[in-house]
Design a protein around this motif. Structure first.
Motif, PDB file in Angstrom:
ATOM      1  N   ASP A  82       0.853  -1.196   0.000  1.00 13.36           N
ATOM      2  CA  ASP A  82       0.000   0.000   0.000  1.00 13.36           C
ATOM      3  C   ASP A  82       0.886   1.242   0.000  1.00 13.36           C
ATOM      4  OD1 ASP A  82      -1.874   1.981   0.296  1.00 13.36           O
ATOM      5  OD2 ASP A  82      -2.623   1.308   2.252  1.00 13.36           O
ATOM      6  N   ALA A  83       1.233   1.718  -1.187  1.00  9.43           N
ATOM      7  CA  ALA A  83       2.171   2.838  -1.306  1.00  9.43           C
ATOM      8  C   ALA A  83       1.635   4.106  -0.644  1.00  9.43           C
ATOM      9  CB  ALA A  83       2.476   3.101  -2.781  1.00  9.43           C
ATOM     10  N   GLU A  84       0.347   4.377  -0.831  1.00  6.06           N
ATOM     11  CA  GLU A  84      -0.223   5.577  -0.223  1.00  6.06           C
ATOM     12  C   GLU A  84      -0.259   5.453   1.295  1.00  6.06           C
ATOM     13  OE1 GLU A  84      -4.263   8.358  -0.243  1.00  6.06           O
ATOM     14  OE2 GLU A  84      -4.068   6.711  -1.678  1.00  6.06           O
ATOM     15  N   GLY A  85      -0.618   4.259   1.793  1.00  8.94           N
ATOM     16  CA  GLY A  85      -0.653   4.046   3.231  1.00  8.94           C
ATOM     17  C   GLY A  85       0.717   4.209   3.863  1.00  8.94           C
ATOM     18  N   LEU A  86       1.746   3.675   3.224  1.00  5.48           N
ATOM     19  CA  LEU A  86       3.108   3.820   3.749  1.00  5.48           C
ATOM     20  C   LEU A  86       3.540   5.282   3.746  1.00  5.48           C
ATOM     21  CD1 LEU A  86       4.832   0.756   2.028  1.00  5.48           C
ATOM     22  CD2 LEU A  86       4.279   1.006   4.460  1.00  5.48           C
ATOM     23  N   GLN A  87       3.177   5.998   2.691  1.00  8.12           N
ATOM     24  CA  GLN A  87       3.497   7.424   2.647  1.00  8.12           C
ATOM     25  C   GLN A  87       2.784   8.173   3.762  1.00  8.12           C
ATOM     26  OE1 GLN A  87       1.980  10.159  -0.529  1.00  8.12           O
ATOM     27  NE2 GLN A  87       4.167  10.365  -1.027  1.00  8.12           N
ATOM     28  N   SER A  88       1.540   7.781   4.039  1.00  8.26           N
ATOM     29  CA  SER A  88       0.793   8.402   5.146  1.00  8.26           C
ATOM     30  C   SER A  88       1.507   8.183   6.472  1.00  8.26           C
ATOM     31  CB  SER A  88      -0.622   7.810   5.211  1.00  8.26           C
ATOM     32  OG  SER A  88      -1.379   8.159   4.072  1.00  8.26           O
ATOM     33  N   MET A  89       2.090   7.001   6.668  1.00  7.65           N
ATOM     34  CA  MET A  89       2.821   6.716   7.901  1.00  7.65           C
ATOM     35  C   MET A  89       4.067   7.592   8.011  1.00  7.65           C
ATOM     36  SD  MET A  89       0.947   4.513   9.434  1.00  7.65           S
ATOM     37  CE  MET A  89      -0.479   5.230   8.579  1.00  7.65           C
ATOM     38  N   ARG A  90       4.763   7.782   6.890  1.00  4.91           N
ATOM     39  CA  ARG A  90       5.961   8.627   6.906  1.00  4.91           C
ATOM     40  C   ARG A  90       5.607  10.076   7.190  1.00  4.91           C
ATOM     41  NH1 ARG A  90       6.977   5.311   2.334  1.00  4.91           N
ATOM     42  NH2 ARG A  90       6.523   7.015   0.874  1.00  4.91           N
ATOM     43  N   THR A  91       4.528  10.548   6.563  1.00  6.83           N
ATOM     44  CA  THR A  91       4.090  11.922   6.799  1.00  6.83           C
ATOM     45  C   THR A  91       3.665  12.112   8.245  1.00  6.83           C
ATOM     46  OG1 THR A  91       3.325  12.099   4.512  1.00  6.83           O
ATOM     47  CG2 THR A  91       2.457  13.713   6.077  1.00  6.83           C
ATOM     48  N   LEU A  92       2.935  11.142   8.770  1.00  4.63           N
ATOM     49  CA  LEU A  92       2.502  11.202  10.164  1.00  4.63           C
ATOM     50  C   LEU A  92       3.711  11.274  11.099  1.00  4.63           C
ATOM     51  CD1 LEU A  92       0.441  10.946  12.475  1.00  4.63           C
ATOM     52  CD2 LEU A  92       0.512   8.454  12.132  1.00  4.63           C
ATOM     53  N   ALA A  93       4.720  10.454  10.835  1.00  6.86           N
ATOM     54  CA  ALA A  93       5.904  10.438  11.695  1.00  6.86           C
ATOM     55  C   ALA A  93       6.637  11.774  11.653  1.00  6.86           C
ATOM     56  CB  ALA A  93       6.836   9.308  11.267  1.00  6.86           C
ATOM     57  N   ARG A  94       6.766  12.361  10.468  1.00  6.61           N
ATOM     58  CA  ARG A  94       7.442  13.663  10.357  1.00  6.61           C
ATOM     59  C   ARG A  94       6.644  14.753  11.067  1.00  6.61           C
ATOM     60  NH1 ARG A  94       8.174  11.726   4.808  1.00  6.61           N
ATOM     61  NH2 ARG A  94      10.324  10.963   4.627  1.00  6.61           N
ATOM     62  N   ASN A  95       5.325  14.732  10.894  1.00  2.83           N
ATOM     63  CA  ASN A  95       4.488  15.726  11.563  1.00  2.83           C
ATOM     64  C   ASN A  95       4.526  15.554  13.080  1.00  2.83           C
ATOM     65  OD1 ASN A  95       3.823  16.643   9.049  1.00  2.83           O
ATOM     66  ND2 ASN A  95       1.700  15.950   9.083  1.00  2.83           N
ATOM     67  N   MET A  96       4.542  14.305  13.526  1.00  2.00           N
ATOM     68  CA  MET A  96       4.602  14.031  14.956  1.00  2.00           C
ATOM     69  C   MET A  96       5.920  14.524  15.545  1.00  2.00           C
ATOM     70  SD  MET A  96       4.045  10.393  16.898  1.00  2.00           S
ATOM     71  CE  MET A  96       3.643  10.367  18.656  1.00  2.00           C
ATOM     72  N   ALA A  97       7.013  14.281  14.835  1.00  2.00           N
ATOM     73  CA  ALA A  97       8.323  14.742  15.296  1.00  2.00           C
ATOM     74  C   ALA A  97       8.354  16.259  15.395  1.00  2.00           C
ATOM     75  CB  ALA A  97       9.412  14.241  14.353  1.00  2.00           C
ATOM     76  N   PHE A  98       7.818  16.927  14.376  1.00  3.76           N
ATOM     77  CA  PHE A  98       7.789  18.389  14.386  1.00  3.76           C
ATOM     78  C   PHE A  98       6.963  18.917  15.556  1.00  3.76           C
ATOM     79  CE2 PHE A  98       5.796  22.418  13.255  1.00  3.76           C
ATOM     80  CZ  PHE A  98       6.898  23.188  12.878  1.00  3.76           C
TER      81      PHE A  98
END
Length: 205
Positions: A162-178
């Motif tokens: 699930d390419a979109e789902g994996l990208q969502s996880m990466r975006t979530l992690a970056r936003n969470m870190a910020f």
């Protein structure tokens, strides 16, 4: 900084694990320590509202909930991942979260929360909403991504496709870190928001 990640799936290396590991990789790049706690295959009973945690400072049932409580207190962020069962989170995970949040009386204000739902097809948004309620009742800011935080997969390993789902996880992690880093700077500069004594209103006279 540290994030505690809760895997609520009974399958330790299933699709929920794939989602959390994708986040874990990005958080590591952001210099944030992570720990994944697998609870979905544990015998976790529900809360019985005995109130003993207010006297003992911990849940009367001494299991993985009390083990997680210390980690929860020390962390700056909490990620909760769950498979979808009947448009809801895994019942074992819900029992775990109910007891964890109720029996821990430390201030959770400004710890960042993030929910992740995993399903073959449907029930993702209702599970996402269910998990977020644990954060919002506790004064925890909720990290968001580019979509509702979800990923698709039925058989173990399918979520990796699930390419979109994996990208969502990466975006979530970056936003969470910020968000975590921003809150840390804000606390150092301004401190935590002022708190009033709670008002408890009962509707039965």
């Amino acid at each position: 900084m540290k994030v505690l990640m809760i895997n609520g799936s009974p399958k330790k290396n299933g699709n929920t694990s794939i989602a959390l590991q994708e986040m874990e990789r990005i958080l590591a790049e952001e210099g944030i320590e992570t720990e994944i706690l697998h609870v979905g295959n544990k015998p976790v009973r529900g809360c019985i509202a005995c109130g003993q945690c207010f006297e003992k400072g911990r849940c009367v049932f001494d299991d993985i909930v009390n083990q997680a409580a210390e980690k929860f207190e020390e962390c700056d962020g909490l990620v909760v991942g769950s498979p979808v069962y009947y448009a809801s989170a895994n019942a074992t995970l819900v029992a775990f979260l109910t007891r964890l949040f109720y029996s821990t009386h430390f201030d959770k204000t400004m710890k960042v929360g993030a929910a992740v739902a995993v399903a073959r097809r449907g029930g993702l948004s209702s599970t996402f909403d269910e998990l977020n309620k644990f954060f919002t009742i506790s004064g925890m800011p909720v990290a968001s991504g580019q979509y509702w935080n979800s990923i698709h997969g039925r058989e173990p390993g399918e979520a990796a496709e699930d390419a979109e789902g994996l990208q969502s996880m990466r975006t979530l992690a970056r936003n969470m870190a910020f968000l975590m880093k921003s809150i840390k700077l804000g606390k150092e500069t301004y401190g935590l928001p002022e708190k009033e004594d709670p008002i408890r209103t009962n509707f039965v006279r």
